[in-house]
Design an enzyme around this catalytic site. Structure first.
Site, PDB file in Angstrom:
ATOM      1  N   GLY A  45       2.495 -53.445  29.826  1.00 35.98           N
ATOM      2  CA  GLY A  45       3.156 -52.102  30.280  1.00 35.98           C
ATOM      3  C   GLY A  45       3.992 -52.115  31.424  1.00 35.98           C
ATOM      4  N   GLU A  99      -1.084 -58.788  30.158  1.00 35.96           N
ATOM      5  CA  GLU A  99      -0.539 -58.985  28.963  1.00 35.96           C
ATOM      6  C   GLU A  99       0.844 -58.464  28.827  1.00 35.96           C
ATOM      7  OE1 GLU A  99      -3.076 -56.337  26.682  1.00 35.96           O
ATOM      8  OE2 GLU A  99      -4.661 -57.625  26.668  1.00 35.96           O
ATOM      9  N   PRO A 100       1.784 -58.929  29.863  1.00 38.36           N
ATOM     10  CA  PRO A 100       3.086 -58.406  29.724  1.00 38.36           C
ATOM     11  C   PRO A 100       3.912 -58.840  28.591  1.00 38.36           C
ATOM     12  CG  PRO A 100       2.974 -60.240  31.272  1.00 38.36           C
ATOM     13  CD  PRO A 100       1.672 -59.999  30.811  1.00 38.36           C
ATOM     14  N   GLY A 101       4.810 -57.828  27.984  1.00 36.55           N
ATOM     15  CA  GLY A 101       5.335 -58.182  26.664  1.00 36.55           C
ATOM     16  C   GLY A 101       6.992 -57.817  27.309  1.00 36.55           C
ATOM     17  N   ARG A 150      14.136 -48.824  17.129  1.00 34.71           N
ATOM     18  CA  ARG A 150      13.597 -48.270  18.116  1.00 34.71           C
ATOM     19  C   ARG A 150      14.356 -46.884  18.358  1.00 34.71           C
ATOM     20  NH1 ARG A 150      14.033 -49.503  23.030  1.00 34.71           N
ATOM     21  NH2 ARG A 150      11.970 -48.913  23.605  1.00 34.71           N
ATOM     22  N   TYR A 198      11.839 -43.769  18.448  1.00 29.59           N
ATOM     23  CA  TYR A 198      11.400 -43.027  19.464  1.00 29.59           C
ATOM     24  C   TYR A 198      12.572 -42.847  20.406  1.00 29.59           C
ATOM     25  CZ  TYR A 198       9.301 -47.757  20.499  1.00 29.59           C
ATOM     26  OH  TYR A 198       9.117 -49.000  20.593  1.00 29.59           O
ATOM     27  N   CYS A 238      20.597 -46.331   4.733  1.00 31.85           N
ATOM     28  CA  CYS A 238      20.515 -45.166   4.039  1.00 31.85           C
ATOM     29  C   CYS A 238      19.768 -43.917   4.673  1.00 31.85           C
ATOM     30  CB  CYS A 238      20.436 -45.064   2.671  1.00 31.85           C
ATOM     31  SG  CYS A 238      21.456 -46.712   1.764  1.00 31.85           S
ATOM     32  N   TYR A 279      10.694 -55.583  21.188  1.00 27.25           N
ATOM     33  CA  TYR A 279      10.445 -54.613  19.946  1.00 27.25           C
ATOM     34  C   TYR A 279      11.749 -54.365  19.194  1.00 27.25           C
ATOM     35  CZ  TYR A 279       6.355 -54.224  22.865  1.00 27.25           C
ATOM     36  OH  TYR A 279       5.194 -54.547  23.619  1.00 27.25           O
TER      37      TYR A 279
HETATM   38  C1  LIG Z   1      -2.905 -54.297  23.933  1.00 27.50           C
HETATM   39  C2  LIG Z   1      -1.410 -54.026  24.298  1.00 27.50           C
HETATM   40  N1  LIG Z   1      -1.132 -54.993  25.437  1.00 27.50           N
HETATM   41  C3  LIG Z   1       0.058 -55.470  25.878  1.00 27.50           C
HETATM   42  C4  LIG Z   1       1.183 -54.731  25.316  1.00 27.50           C
HETATM   43  C5  LIG Z   1       2.488 -54.956  25.867  1.00 27.50           C
HETATM   44  O1  LIG Z   1       3.228 -53.924  26.268  1.00 27.50           O
HETATM   45  P1  LIG Z   1       4.554 -54.176  27.224  1.00 27.50           P
HETATM   46  O2  LIG Z   1       5.466 -54.928  26.237  1.00 27.50           O
HETATM   47  O3  LIG Z   1       4.767 -52.769  27.535  1.00 27.50           O
HETATM   48  O4  LIG Z   1       4.318 -54.900  28.418  1.00 27.50           O
HETATM   49  C6  LIG Z   1       0.810 -53.731  24.326  1.00 27.50           C
HETATM   50  C7  LIG Z   1       1.903 -52.870  23.742  1.00 27.50           C
HETATM   51  O5  LIG Z   1       1.889 -52.161  23.082  1.00 27.50           O
HETATM   52  C8  LIG Z   1      -0.193 -53.502  23.749  1.00 27.50           C
HETATM   53  O6  LIG Z   1      -0.666 -52.735  22.830  1.00 27.50           O
END
Ligand SMILES: Cc1ncc(COP(=O)(O)O)c(C=O)c1O
Length: 422
Positions: A242, A280-282, A320, A324, A351, A381
């Site tokens: 997040g 857990e950064p994404g 996306r 949202y 469509c 995403y």
């Molecule tokens: C459990 C968990 N960890 C990590 C993430 C990654 O979040 P972000 O991409 O915002 O860092 C998410 C995203 O939905 C998640 O649900």
């Protein structure tokens, strides 16, 4: 961290990543095309590693974007992966032959996935609900393993982000309430094939305020302090992902070390023995480094207040905006365009009237069919959420490093879109 790839530059309107012209790349590889500035991803990884330190357990959230080459890059940097499905596990396994540094998250874990994870030496499993405990115990025991597990706790920390990307709060489906977590802890303690190893909170995406991380970890450490008798070994505090990554118009977030300090301070509020941080950064790893190239098709001027540009991609490569309302700044990167701009609506090819990539895109007045449009902040995403809607083949993904262009994911063929038909 800016919203554009670090190594992107414009020369007479044409976009380059390092010395590679994205215009040339679009004609060589076709569009739609996902492009990653690979050095930018490497820098994002090292910014996290420097800010959080070598002791932190990094579990990159595969859901943002995953492919085998990214798993290899993460592994070279001592990062593991956070997965939520057998498919994501298979990607990690095919690159590394083990799930040792992998964290298994998610609200629904099938028996097959749990078995696949545990039998491949899977790292931690984050327990989402009480139903999972007997299932995990049973499968770990059959595999003769003492499986490390952490508890995903759902805290009401208030909304700061878009409701669609908020994942804590009492109206959310994720994780265990504090009361349920107490029950879970006892059950895990009594399950001889499970090893209680820590707690986990993922607040949601795009969290700007470090105080929320501090508060989440403070509540977790208070929970653990109360239940210290059940803790058998060094504990993991998983602060989730997040971390904020700017889109166009956003100010840059705070430096990552501010988040690291907040997380530590929340933990140490109530916990005075050894611990490890897990994160857990994404999005913050891959979003700004990714762009998508499209080719403009027809331009319709015969309706509404603004002309529609119809492009060759849309909600199948980036759902996306339709999901949202996310906004991605578009650039026309074709040569010799006018400086003067006007507002266009840019629509996808699908469509659905909701398939609008950008409702109000400011583009050169002489934007024409055949021009190449670049959609920015599209590394996270997008491909990960891509679909074959309308049986449109999924687009190709490439990476650009300092001196080479390389394939990350091949473009699907028409035949690929019906490969599972019987
Ligand atoms: C459990 C968990 N960890 C990590 C993430 C990654 O979040 P972000 O991409 O915002 O860092 C998410 C995203 O939905 C998640 O649900």
């Amino acid at each position: 961290m800016n919203y554009l790839p670090e190594n992107l530059k414009f020369e007479e309107g044409v976009a380059f990543i390092n010395d590679f012209s994205l215009l040339d790349i679009s004609s060589e590889y076709g569009t739609p095309l996902y492009v990653y500035d690979w050095e930018n991803i490497k820098n994002n990884i090292s910014e996290f590693s420097t800010s959080f330190g070598n002791e932190t357990l990094y579990r990159y959230a595969a859901k943002a974007f995953i492919c085998k080459k990214l798993v290899t890059l993460l592994n070279e940097n001592n990062w593991g992966v956070d997965v939520v499905s057998g498919g994501e596990m298979a990607t990690v396994l095919s690159a590394l032959d083990t799930l040792e540094n992998t964290l298994f998250n998610g609200t629904y874990k099938t028996k097959e996935e749990v078995d696949y994870f545990i039998s491949n030496n899977g790292g931690h499993i984050s327990i989402d609900n009480l139903n999972e405990i007997p299932l995990l115990q049973d499968i770990a025991s059959k595999n003769k393993r003492k499986q490390p597990v952490i508890l995903r706790i759902n805290l009401d920390l208030g909304a700061e982000t878009h409701p669609m990307v908020l994942t804590t709060g009492y109206d959310q489906q994720f994780g265990l309430s504090i009361d349920a977590a107490e029950t879970a802890l006892k059950e895990v303690y009594n399950a001889d094939s499970l090893l209680f190893s820590g707690v986990h909170v993922h607040i949601g995406s795009q969290i700007k305020d470090p105080e929320r991380f501090r508060k989440a970890m403070e509540e977790c450490s208070s929970f653990l302090e109360k239940n210290k008798a059940s803790v058998e070994r060094e504990i993991v505090f998983d602060a989730g992902g997040g971390f904020f990554s700017p889109y166009e118009g956003d100010e840059d977030g705070k430096g990552l070390e501010v988040y690291a300090d907040s997380i530590r301070s929340g933990i140490e509020e109530n916990w005075d023995t050894d611990y490890k941080i897990m994160i857990e950064p994404g999005r913050a790893v891959v979003n700004n480094s990714g762009i998508i190239l499209y080719t403009a098709g027809a331009i319709k001027e015969d309706r509404g207040e603004k002309p529609y540009i119809l492009v060759d991609g849309g909600m199948s490569d980036n759902p996306r905006p339709a999901l949202y309302g996310s906004e991605h700044k578009l650039f026309n990167i074709s040569e010799n365009k006018k400086e003067e701009v006007k507002i266009f609506a840019v629509s996808g090819r699908h469509c659905e009237s909701g398939d609008l990539l950008v409702e109000e895109a400011s583009l050169p007045t002489d934007t024409n069919p055949g021009d190449i449009l670049m959609s920015t902040s599209t590394g996270a995403y997008t491909f990960a959420m891509a679909s074959n809607y309308n049986r449109v083949p999924k687009a190709k993904v490439i990476g650009i490093s300092n001196n080479e262009i390389f394939d990350l994911v091949k473009r699907q063929s028409f035949e690929d879109t019906l490969a599972q038909d019987t």
